[in-house]
Design an enzyme around this catalytic site. Sequence first.
Site, PDB file in Angstrom:
ATOM      1  N   ARG A  88       0.820  -1.207   0.000  1.00  0.00           N
ATOM      2  CA  ARG A  88       0.000   0.000   0.000  1.00  0.00           C
ATOM      3  C   ARG A  88       0.855   1.259   0.000  1.00  0.00           C
ATOM      4  O   ARG A  88       0.306   2.359   0.003  1.00  0.00           O
ATOM      5  CB  ARG A  88      -0.865   0.011   1.266  1.00  0.00           C
ATOM      6  CG  ARG A  88      -2.316  -0.386   1.040  1.00  0.00           C
ATOM      7  CD  ARG A  88      -2.968  -0.442   2.410  1.00  0.00           C
ATOM      8  NE  ARG A  88      -4.367  -0.201   2.399  1.00  0.00           N
ATOM      9  CZ  ARG A  88      -5.289  -1.170   2.431  1.00  0.00           C
ATOM     10  NH1 ARG A  88      -4.956  -2.432   2.418  1.00  0.00           N
ATOM     11  NH2 ARG A  88      -6.558  -0.849   2.490  1.00  0.00           N
ATOM     12  N   ARG A 171      -9.811   7.166   4.596  1.00  0.00           N
ATOM     13  CA  ARG A 171      -9.142   6.043   3.931  1.00  0.00           C
ATOM     14  C   ARG A 171      -9.008   6.295   2.425  1.00  0.00           C
ATOM     15  O   ARG A 171      -8.004   5.922   1.824  1.00  0.00           O
ATOM     16  CB  ARG A 171      -9.906   4.744   4.190  1.00  0.00           C
ATOM     17  CG  ARG A 171      -9.645   4.212   5.604  1.00  0.00           C
ATOM     18  CD  ARG A 171     -10.702   3.236   6.073  1.00  0.00           C
ATOM     19  NE  ARG A 171     -10.834   2.094   5.215  1.00  0.00           N
ATOM     20  CZ  ARG A 171     -11.972   1.419   5.030  1.00  0.00           C
ATOM     21  NH1 ARG A 171     -13.072   1.789   5.650  1.00  0.00           N
ATOM     22  NH2 ARG A 171     -11.989   0.381   4.248  1.00  0.00           N
TER      23      ARG A 171
END
Length: 217
Positions: A88, A171
């Site tokens: 990520r 997020r």
Amino acid sequence: MNLVLLGPPGAGKGTQAKLLVKALSIPQISTGDILRAAVKEQTPMGAKAKAFMDDGLLVPDAVVVGIVEERLAKPDCVAGFILDGFPRTVSQADSLRCMLEGQARSIEHVISISVDNDELLGRITGRRTCKGCGKGYHICFDAPRVPGKCDECGAELFQRDDDREETMRKRLEVYDLQTAPLIDYYRNASLLRDVRGVGSIESIQHQILSIVQGDVG
Ligand code: ADP
Ligand code: ADP
Ligand code: ZN
């Protein structure tokens, strides 16, 4: 077959990974699932990760890289694996490459699943997960036969703490800033395979299978 599923929260990574597990007989490695299990079991790692997850932030690279390194060493990963939600960050991607190179392994395809933000918000707020087997549902788009109960094991469905609207927006921001650069990173490495994540779950699965089975490059 060593695969990475890349995409924003709600893109369908988990949904597609679970279908790929059945089709390819290789395990799904979801760092989100492993972290949530650690939080639930109140392990030291879980305690460290919880505050980041509750705020919609990424857990520090060293923690997740450690998780993945340990998981990839298990015998069920010998024939391949599906990384779901890892890497990520660019730093995680570099660590993954080094780790695999040291074992004469490499990633074969990075499947980038793209979905617009408006659609993502609706997907995340409607997401439900089985307490028993972890299967994912959506209250409208992939509803269980009996509301609130898993089709496969009958256990109760729950909503993740971080799937509330405020955390979800954070997020999505974190994805744009820290994870989206991986699209170019993997495109430059000639590993990126783009899949539009909109349409039926089956049609998306079909596109991914065509890529990994070599029909489409
Ligand atoms: P989603 O499926 O919605 O993208 P995940 O279940 O993959 O969410 O992740 C949930 C949370 O776990 C993330 O918001 C983050 O806090 C943490 N997490 C999961 N994977 C990673 C990772 N590779 N690096 C850092 N944090 C992670
Ligand atoms: P991710 O792991 O990328 O965060 P999930 O696989 O958990 O995403 O999917 C997010 C939500 O969207 C779930 O509720 C899932 O049932 C639903 N979903 C997955 N794929 C589709 C699709 N193609 N169309 C509509 N909803 C979908
Ligand atoms: Zn279940």
